[in-house]
Design a protein around this motif. Structure first.
Motif, PDB file in Angstrom:
ATOM      1  N   PHE A 179       0.782  -1.241   0.000  1.00 56.22           N
ATOM      2  CA  PHE A 179       0.000   0.000   0.000  1.00 56.22           C
ATOM      3  C   PHE A 179       0.814   1.290   0.000  1.00 56.22           C
ATOM      4  O   PHE A 179       0.240   2.365   0.052  1.00 56.22           O
ATOM      5  N   THR A 180       2.121   1.202   0.035  1.00 52.40           N
ATOM      6  CA  THR A 180       2.890   2.451   0.035  1.00 52.40           C
ATOM      7  C   THR A 180       3.886   2.506  -1.120  1.00 52.40           C
ATOM      8  O   THR A 180       3.786   3.359  -2.000  1.00 52.40           O
ATOM      9  N   TYR A 183       3.202   3.004  -4.970  1.00 51.84           N
ATOM     10  CA  TYR A 183       2.677   4.300  -5.418  1.00 51.84           C
ATOM     11  C   TYR A 183       3.651   5.445  -5.223  1.00 51.84           C
ATOM     12  O   TYR A 183       3.437   6.541  -5.734  1.00 51.84           O
ATOM     13  N   GLU A 208      -2.061  11.426  -9.385  1.00 55.58           N
ATOM     14  CA  GLU A 208      -2.416  11.849  -8.026  1.00 55.58           C
ATOM     15  C   GLU A 208      -3.717  11.206  -7.545  1.00 55.58           C
ATOM     16  O   GLU A 208      -3.860  10.861  -6.377  1.00 55.58           O
ATOM     17  N   VAL A 211      -2.995   7.589  -6.523  1.00 60.37           N
ATOM     18  CA  VAL A 211      -2.281   7.531  -5.246  1.00 60.37           C
ATOM     19  C   VAL A 211      -3.263   7.815  -4.103  1.00 60.37           C
ATOM     20  O   VAL A 211      -3.235   7.165  -3.058  1.00 60.37           O
ATOM     21  N   PHE A 212      -4.157   8.755  -4.329  1.00 63.37           N
ATOM     22  CA  PHE A 212      -5.180   9.084  -3.334  1.00 63.37           C
ATOM     23  C   PHE A 212      -6.087   7.881  -3.063  1.00 63.37           C
ATOM     24  O   PHE A 212      -6.322   7.496  -1.906  1.00 63.37           O
ATOM     25  N   ALA A 214      -5.506   4.726  -3.653  1.00 63.32           N
ATOM     26  CA  ALA A 214      -4.725   3.663  -3.005  1.00 63.32           C
ATOM     27  C   ALA A 214      -4.495   4.007  -1.536  1.00 63.32           C
ATOM     28  O   ALA A 214      -4.497   3.125  -0.667  1.00 63.32           O
ATOM     29  N   GLY A 215      -4.327   5.295  -1.252  1.00 65.57           N
ATOM     30  CA  GLY A 215      -4.180   5.738   0.137  1.00 65.57           C
ATOM     31  C   GLY A 215      -5.423   5.430   0.954  1.00 65.57           C
ATOM     32  O   GLY A 215      -5.342   4.993   2.104  1.00 65.57           O
ATOM     33  N   LYS A 216      -6.585   5.632   0.354  1.00 66.36           N
ATOM     34  CA  LYS A 216      -7.830   5.309   1.059  1.00 66.36           C
ATOM     35  C   LYS A 216      -7.914   3.808   1.345  1.00 66.36           C
ATOM     36  O   LYS A 216      -8.373   3.386   2.410  1.00 66.36           O
ATOM     37  N   LYS A 218      -5.345   1.805   1.711  1.00 67.69           N
ATOM     38  CA  LYS A 218      -4.386   1.543   2.783  1.00 67.69           C
ATOM     39  C   LYS A 218      -5.020   1.869   4.139  1.00 67.69           C
ATOM     40  O   LYS A 218      -4.909   1.103   5.097  1.00 67.69           O
ATOM     41  N   TYR A 219      -5.684   3.012   4.191  1.00 63.48           N
ATOM     42  CA  TYR A 219      -6.322   3.431   5.437  1.00 63.48           C
ATOM     43  C   TYR A 219      -7.366   2.412   5.878  1.00 63.48           C
ATOM     44  O   TYR A 219      -7.480   2.076   7.059  1.00 63.48           O
TER      45      TYR A 219
END
Lengths: 406, 406
Positions: A179-180, A183, A208, A211-212, A214-216, A218-219
């Motif tokens: 998850f990091t 990206y 962008e 990445v956003f 994928a960040g969600k 990950k969260y």
């Protein structure tokens, strides 16, 4: 004090003594044959057989150092694996090896020998067909996942369970490598062909919105103890015969979003798909095999949804969840997560450092670049459009859509 | 063995001995005056003063039986409270009493005496004005909540923390009394005026969409360890002077959604609002006080958002979260939760069994029925429209909107 009262890493000879003296299995120690069969990068796996009776067991030992890199790794993962396999034995006994013994001191798990089963990834690379796989794996997932949700089980017990399965180090691996880094290349672990690097930069690092999203995801992975997950349910953790399925290696287990397990299962089948598309030369055979894979992908999604819905009606105890709107919402959100998590799995296995064999085995650079493009665009689409990718048909339709983009 | 080597419930005399002999505080035991000051329904709280030096401390003891009902309750809540207050002392020291001693055996917490502070709920019922409250409570919340998110703190430590603060029994209370019974009367704990019962049935029990949305909020409460919450941040857990603010009683603390704390703070101010609207007779004074409350409500939301955003830029370490889209999404989702959780708090305090004093103190049935209607419709609106209730202005605008509906 016996020889096994303090942890040490066992070799084949030590396993022989362990089986005979500690486990007191089989007859004569002279008749016990041990061979190392593991090829993972974390643990040591042995098969011990009594050559007279032909009885055998598998012993998996966790060392305090990671097998691949030698860095320390908490052996608590071994306790987690033992407990999860026992739990699986209760709710999905047909789909896991039997556990015979768990040794806390040696961090050794003695279990049923399933040598007649083949690693699903290897089997699919040999273009074998497993007609019961979609049926089996969806039953396995529904049985294991729904029964650990707090709308189904006692919320007190569930919270104690969440505590028991906090899996700090192995979740950390996933958080970084799935998850990091794919990206951001923040930890510098990505491995990308020179020929693909511009594509990766443009389509991943510089996107962008991707990445956003994928960040969600990950969260969500980190902050949603929805259910007790296997946590690493890729094709290499699944063993199959023509008609049967066994799941192994739940050492990444923790309470997380159901879609992560489901997404891993379905996501990994796309590696088989693109691998077959590239390596199979007989067009008729290829068409048949791709069609088998498409059917399997579609069936996994649709059977999961159907079985989960049925189990939901039978098992939910939370009065607030006994509401048709709630049920629909819950299933939709699991499916949305699954599509997203299939996407993150596909992308990390393509550009991250734990590539799958389907990719690594391809020698032609041209074919590899094509594979990279297909998998990256597919992963992106699964992540960004996860809100609308729900049915088996939606997944299969993606394949043609992506091919047209390349 | 000393007298305090085994847990027993202390009375005033025992506290006197405890302070002198166990804590070795103050001078002569004869000069120590103890009085019970607690009126909660869970624990026992005493104030011990040295009448010579005028020094004093507060001692809070958890008993193994719930004070109100006599049923057993895990004293682990006392450890949680002690640890959380220590943590608050590190990140928000101005806003909590100092902790002098925590006694694991006696489940007794010795802390700063804040007798010069008044319970915020009582102060607001006396129509007092606290000009720094919005500033203070938002600083307190931002400091305590952002620093325990795993996009800010080390995710390893955060997971160990999640484990440490699993709070089975107290979360169970909230899950039942805040998130289940008000919508279903499943456990039969609701207390509704006969004159309001039809309204409650129509507007709550029979509103399938409301029950669904409240169910989603319950699920979020149970399945989103976003940050270490106070967990019970209503106006009775906040103590104030004209210019200062202290938060106490974090025994419900656990890792949950940030919006739950924020929603509790802001939600409880609406009880003061409707109480003032009903009991104040001087129109000029009333208008001024309602305007003060509106300003406070609006400032809490807007200052929280602004300070959280600033702290976010300073503190976030997760590379995936350093993305303007992600930041906007995170803040929006916290605000959405806050509105929803303000709504569930308002509804449960209105029809559930833990009514607030602002409601209970109203003798006139007519006024009570009006209050019930206002609060129920307000709570519903906060829950159902939480996606669009974000700014202080949005909250204040709700008041007139709801009044027009009654």
């Amino acid at each position: 004090m016996d020889r096994f009262s303090e942890h040490f890493r066992m070799d084949e000879e030590a396993i022989r003594v362990y089986v005979a003296e500690k486990l007191k299995l089989f007859g004569n120690i002279e008749d016990i044959k041990v061979s190392e069969i593991g090829d993972g990068n974390i643990n040591y796996v042995f098969r011990a057989e009594d050559i007279k009776s032909k009885k055998s067991v598998v012993i998996k030992q966790a060392d305090k150092l990671l097998r691949s890199s030698g860095r320390p790794l908490d052996v608590d993962r071994n306790r987690i694996e033992a407990e999860v396999l026992k739990f699986y034995g209760e709710v999905a006994s047909d789909y896991v090896p039997k556990i015979y013994h768990y040794d806390e001191v040696m961090c050794a798990l003695t279990m049923e020998d399933i040598s007649e089963y083949e690693n699903l990834r290897h089997g699919l690379m040999k273009k074998k067909i497993y007609t019961n796989f979609a049926e089996d794996i969806t039953t396995f997932m529904v049985n294991t996942l729904i029964s650990t949700m707090d709308i189904v089980m006692n919320p007190w017990k569930k919270k104690e369970d969440v505590k028991k399965y906090i899996n700090v180090e192995l979740c950390d691996i996933t958080e970084k490598l799935v998850f990091t880094d794919p990206y951001t290349n923040h930890f510098g672990t990505n491995i990308v062909l020179d020929e693909s690097s511009e594509f990766v930069k443009k389509e991943i690092y510089d996107d962008e919105e991707l990445v956003f999203e994928a960040g969600k995801l990950k969260y969500k992975f980190m902050n949603n103890p929805q259910s007790l997950l296997h946590g690493d349910l890729h094709s290499g953790s699944i063993f199959v015969t023509e008609s049967k399925t066994k799941v192994i290696d739940p050492e990444f287990a923790f309470y997380g979003p159901i879609g992560y397990d489901l997404g891993n299962v379905v996501g990994n089948l796309f590696f088989s798909y693109i691998h077959s598309d590239i390596v199979m030369s007989d067009e008729v055979e290829k068409r048949a095999y791709l069609s088998y894979l498409e059917t399997t992908i579609a069936e996994i999604m649709d059977k999961f949804t159907e079985k989960f819905g049925r189990a939901y009606d039978e098992k939910v105890i939370d009065p607030m969840a006994k509401n048709p709107l709630y049920k629909r919402w819950m299933i939709a959100s699991i499916l949305e997560d699954a599509a997203g998590m299939a996407g993150t799995e596909i992308i990390r296995r393509t550009i991250g450092d734990s590539k799958v064999k389907e990719i690594e085995s391809i020698g032609s650079i041209e074919a590899r670049v094509y594979m990279d493009k297909f998998l990256i665009l597919l992963g992106k689409s699964l992540i960004k459009d996860r809100y609308k990718i729900k049915t088996g048909k939606d997944y299969v339709a993606l394949i043609d859509k992506i091919k047209k983009l390349i």
